[in-house]
Design an enzyme around this catalytic site. Structure first.
Site, short mmCIF file in Angstrom:
data_model
loop_
_atom_site.label_atom_id
_atom_site.label_comp_id
_atom_site.label_asym_id
_atom_site.label_seq_id
_atom_site.Cartn_x
_atom_site.Cartn_y
_atom_site.Cartn_z
N PRO A 1 0.80 -1.23 0.00
CA PRO A 1 0.00 0.00 0.00
C PRO A 1 0.84 1.28 0.00
O PRO A 1 0.31 2.35 -0.29
CB PRO A 1 -0.84 -0.11 1.28
CG PRO A 1 -0.29 -1.23 2.06
CD PRO A 1 0.57 -2.06 1.19
N GLU B 1 2.12 -7.99 8.37
CA GLU B 1 2.13 -6.54 8.51
C GLU B 1 3.14 -5.85 7.58
O GLU B 1 2.92 -4.74 7.12
CB GLU B 1 2.48 -6.19 9.96
CG GLU B 1 1.46 -5.34 10.70
CD GLU B 1 0.01 -5.67 10.40
OE1 GLU B 1 -0.70 -4.73 10.04
OE2 GLU B 1 -0.40 -6.84 10.52
N ARG C 1 -3.47 -8.12 -21.16
CA ARG C 1 -4.42 -7.74 -22.21
C ARG C 1 -3.85 -6.71 -23.19
O ARG C 1 -4.44 -6.45 -24.23
CB ARG C 1 -5.76 -7.28 -21.62
CG ARG C 1 -5.69 -6.03 -20.80
CD ARG C 1 -7.03 -5.72 -20.16
NE ARG C 1 -8.05 -5.30 -21.10
CZ ARG C 1 -8.04 -4.14 -21.76
NH1 ARG C 1 -7.05 -3.28 -21.57
NH2 ARG C 1 -9.01 -3.81 -22.58
N ASP D 1 -10.47 1.07 -25.79
CA ASP D 1 -11.15 1.10 -24.51
C ASP D 1 -10.87 2.39 -23.74
O ASP D 1 -10.10 3.23 -24.18
CB ASP D 1 -10.81 -0.14 -23.66
CG ASP D 1 -9.33 -0.25 -23.38
OD1 ASP D 1 -8.59 0.75 -23.60
OD2 ASP D 1 -8.91 -1.32 -22.94
N1 4GX Z 1 -1.78 -2.55 -3.18
N2 4GX Z 1 -1.49 -5.03 0.77
C1 4GX Z 1 0.58 -6.38 0.93
C2 4GX Z 1 1.51 -6.98 3.13
C3 4GX Z 1 2.71 -6.15 2.90
C4 4GX Z 1 2.95 -4.97 3.63
C5 4GX Z 1 4.09 -4.24 3.38
C6 4GX Z 1 4.65 -5.81 1.70
C7 4GX Z 1 4.95 -4.67 2.41
C8 4GX Z 1 -1.76 -3.63 -1.27
C9 4GX Z 1 -2.39 -2.61 -2.02
C10 4GX Z 1 -2.12 -4.00 0.11
C11 4GX Z 1 -1.67 -5.18 2.22
C12 4GX Z 1 -0.70 -6.09 0.16
C13 4GX Z 1 -0.37 -5.46 2.94
N3 4GX Z 1 3.57 -6.55 1.94
N4 4GX Z 1 -0.81 -4.12 -2.02
N5 4GX Z 1 0.32 -6.60 2.35
N6 4GX Z 1 -3.40 -1.80 -1.64
O1 4GX Z 1 -2.97 -3.37 0.68
O2 4GX Z 1 -0.83 -3.48 -3.20
#
Ligand code: 4GX
Length: 245
Positions: free
Chosen positions: A88, A116, A154, A169
């Site tokens: 995120p 986490e 795609r 698109d």
């Molecule tokens: N867009 N998540 C990954 C675990 C995590 C945390 C920190 C790596 C580093 C998300 C998103 C997302 C939640 C996937 C936490 N992995 N990933 N996860 N929105 O929310 O890509």
């Protein structure tokens, strides 16, 4: 185009990749997706991939060793790989990045985190790009990895049946798509706009452009700032704005 997914839940990928356009693209060899189980790169009896955070706090952290072992075993040459971690806090994944990735000659690694966080040394020494699919928190990186594979696949020539589909698109034009209709002519008292049945292709094009601009003005006005508008676009937008206010 080769994707190397790294995940502790490889089963998640079977259903989506085994269905529809992606299944066909994989069968034809237009894309390759290898789904690797991170636990296969652990060495302890319990196949441990996570541990407690130094300094304390809530949640577990993904250990560095299995991630390093996986990537360095699967692709020992740095210059032959591009490692993306889904997170995120990454840069927002948009159509432009999908287009860029669709031209990537290197194998694209998609690290799907759970828990986490991942140990910072993975980012420092292994990760090329940190990518987010949007501002919300998921339980893992598997859905984001599938989103990226789908959006990139795609765009690869031959993956969509009709070569025009990807070009016509939404977003390739920079504005939203126009409304579409199919049979029946009248459904629950709602008729198909007559212009679409007129056979007048100039009029149809103008109507579609106007409706696309109408939607964009209503739902995503910021997109209109980003594109070059023709004289006709400005006329159509003026008409729309006058009737709106
Ligand atoms: N867009 N998540 C990954 C675990 C995590 C945390 C920190 C790596 C580093 C998300 C998103 C997302 C939640 C996937 C936490 N992995 N990933 N996860 N929105 O929310 O890509």
């Amino acid at each position: 185009m080769t994707f190397e997914v790294i995940t502790i839940f490889p089963e998640i990928f079977n259903s989506y990749l085994g269905t529809g356009v992606l299944r066909k693209a994989l069968q034809k060899g237009l894309i390759e997706v290898k789904v690797n189980n991170l636990r296969d790169y652990t060495v302890d009896k319990h196949r441990t991939v996570d541990d407690y955070p130094y300094g304390g706090g809530a949640g577990m952290v993904m250990k560095p060793e299995p991630l390093f072992a996986a990537i360095e075993t699967l692709c020992p040459e740095r210059k032959e790989r591009r490692v993306i971690v889904l997170s995120p806090v990454g840069r927002k994944f948009e159509q432009e990045m999908a287009e860029e990735l669709s031209k990537e000659p290197k194998r694209i690694f998609l690290l799907c985190g759970r828990y986490e966080a991942i140990d910072e040394r993975v980012r420092i020494a292994l990760v090329d790009d940190e990518v987010s699919i949007g501002d919300y928190i998921l339980t893992g990186g598997e859905l984001p990895a599938l989103v990226i594979i789908d959006a990139v696949a795609r765009l690869i020539p031959g993956v969509l049946g009709d070569e025009r589909s990807a070009k016509e698109d939404s977003f390739s034009s920079g504005i939203l798509d126009y409304p579409h209709y199919t049979r029946p002519h009248v459904f629950r008292d709602m008729a198909v706009p007559e212009v679409l049945l007129s056979g007048n292709h100039r009029e149809i094009s103008r109507w579609r452009r106007k409706e696309a601009l109408r939607r964009t003005l209503k739902q995503r006005p910021e997109l209109l700032e980003k594109i070059r508008l023709s004289d006709e676009d400005r006329t159509l937008l003026d008409e729309l704005r006058r009737k709106l206010s």
